[in-house]
Design an enzyme around this catalytic site. Structure first.
Site, PDB file in Angstrom:
ATOM      1  NE  ARG A 168      -6.142 -77.485  74.807  1.00  0.00           N
ATOM      2  CZ  ARG A 168      -5.169 -76.562  74.725  1.00  0.00           C
ATOM      3  NH1 ARG A 168      -4.686 -76.223  73.552  1.00  0.00           N
ATOM      4  NH2 ARG A 168      -4.690 -75.973  75.806  1.00  0.00           N
ATOM      5  CE  LYS A 223     -22.813 -90.867  62.278  1.00  0.00           C
ATOM      6  NZ  LYS A 223     -22.091 -89.649  62.232  1.00  0.00           N
TER       7      LYS A 223
END
Ligand code: 4LM
Length: 402
Positions: free
Chosen positions: A63, A215
């Site tokens: 994390r 994207k």
């Protein structure tokens, strides 16, 4: 000159392939291994304590970071010309971790009037719950940005080009005016539509860049991820506060690996997306069924000169309105054959979507009017297929929609 010579700065495509990775440290493995692990064993209690205290380098727990993620972050920082980067679980993870880190109750944001729907929702419905106020202005008007700044303003936030209407902001002029007002205000640019292959906002004076890496950076429609790039001190704060403690929006090692793979072809993909989009936009603008085409690479676009100045090419995104508005737009989309009806963008496949009912449905109809998103707008993400096939599908769908 040797590549290892510090004075030699390799080209963008070279850095997109090599930056941040030394195969000799990984048994010569050409591609970086994927560290598919949640935690890291310490040699001693003392070593663990030193890493937690920030007194020794080395991984702790995924994390907080992971070696596969480190390579991606070094590469993204290099490509955007920032000191440091943070890769995240999604674009929204990058944006929210940045906002949560940099804002407190009572602070004020100046944002462009048109934003990706979920960014708008985060500002309008999320941050406002915690006492942050937002002024939406037309950031194409630098004076309007300046006029909206107050003693409480901490951030100025915009996309360029804007999703979905492709307005273009003068990043250098906005950064210069905002910093002249207060050097501590952070100018944040969402560079998702361009990627660093076409535009590098940090070199134009912006403080931070955010991305939906889902994207073009990933480029293959097979992952969800995000990134923030900027100065090392702010990035460390976003990592420790925004990601570690507040959102937990951690990228997986597998996803970090896939983005590294995508980056290897980023430059050539962006060239092809841009070349094809320019051809399609020019052709669309001449079709009798079309009311208006929004594309900054068209000479008739009000953003043509600015785009030429700050973007290497005009990108792969087009928006347009059909004569007959929403009804015709729906008929056009229903008749597409090869082109997929799907949200998201930047994939090899050409995608078509309707912002008012899809990506920007987080705005009310009244808000869409106020924020410049028309009901009939259709958005195309031009893919990497043969441009003649993209054009043929658009042509037959236009004819069928009549
Ligand atoms: C879409 N966009 O437009 P994640 N910033 C910009 C974006 O376009 C997006 C995000 C951030 C679309 C998704 C469905 C300019 C997303 C958010 O989706 O959280 O990686 O990025 O079609």
């Amino acid at each position: 000159m040797k590549q290892s010579d510090k004075a030699h700065k390799a080209g963008f495509a070279t850095r997109a392939i090599h930056s941040g990775y030394d195969a000799s440290t990984e048994k010569g493995s050409l591609t970086p291994p994927i560290y598919m692990t949640s935690t890291f064993a310490f040699d001693s209690v003392e070593q663990g304590a030193e890493r937690f205290a920030g007194e020794a380098e080395g991984p702790i727990y995924s994390r907080l970071g992971n070696p596969t993620q480190d390579i991606l972050e070094t590469r993204l920082a290099d490509l955007e010309e920032g000191e440091a980067a943070l890769a995240t679980a999604s674009g929204m993870g990058a944006i929210s971790a940045t906002f949560w880190t940099l804002l407190s109750a009572g602070d004020h944001i100046v944002a462009d009037k048109t934003l990706y729907g979920c960014t708008f929702a985060l500002l309008e419905h999320g941050l406002t719950k915690f006492g942050v106020t937002v002024s939406y202005v037309d950031c194409c008007d630098v004076k309007a940005v300046e006029a909206a700044l107050t003693a409480q303003t901490r951030l100025v936030y915009f996309e360029s080009p804007v999703n979905p209407t492709l307005r273009v902001m003068d990043i250098a002029a906005i950064s210069e005016r905002v910093h002249a007002y207060n050097a501590d205000i952070k100018v944040i640019v969402d560079n998702t539509y361009c990627t660093p292959a076409l535009q590098r906002p940090l070199t134009l004076g912006a403080d931070l860049v955010v991305h939906s890496a889902t994207k073009y950076l990933g480029g293959h429609g097979d992952l969800i991820a995000g990134a923030v790039i900027g100065d090392a001190e702010t990035l460390q704060r976003i990592r420790l506060e925004g990601i570690k403690d507040m959102t937990g929006a951690v990228i997986s090692p597998m996803t970090a690996f896939l983005i590294q793979r995508g980056l290897k072809t980023l430059e050539i993909r962006m060239q092809r997306h841009s070349e094809s989009a320019l051809k399609i936009a020019q052709w669309l603008a001449e079709q009798p069924e079309i009311e208006h085409v929004y594309y900054p690479g068209l000479e008739e676009s009000p953003f043509y000169e600015l785009a030429k100045k700050q973007m290497a090419l005009s990108g792969g995104m087009i928006a347009f309105e059909l004569k007959g508005g929403l009804e015709m737009g729906k008929r056009f989309m229903s008749n597409l054959e090869m082109i997929k009806r799907a949200v998201s963008l930047g994939d090899a496949e050409t995608l078509c979507q309707h912002p008012a009912s899809m990506t920007h449905s987080t705005y009310t109809p009244e808000e869409r009017i106020a924020h410049g998103i028309s009901e009939g707008l259709v958005r195309l993400s031009i893919g990497l297929e043969s441009v003649s096939d993209i054009q043929d599908d658009v042509r037959q769908a236009l004819t069928a929609a009549r």
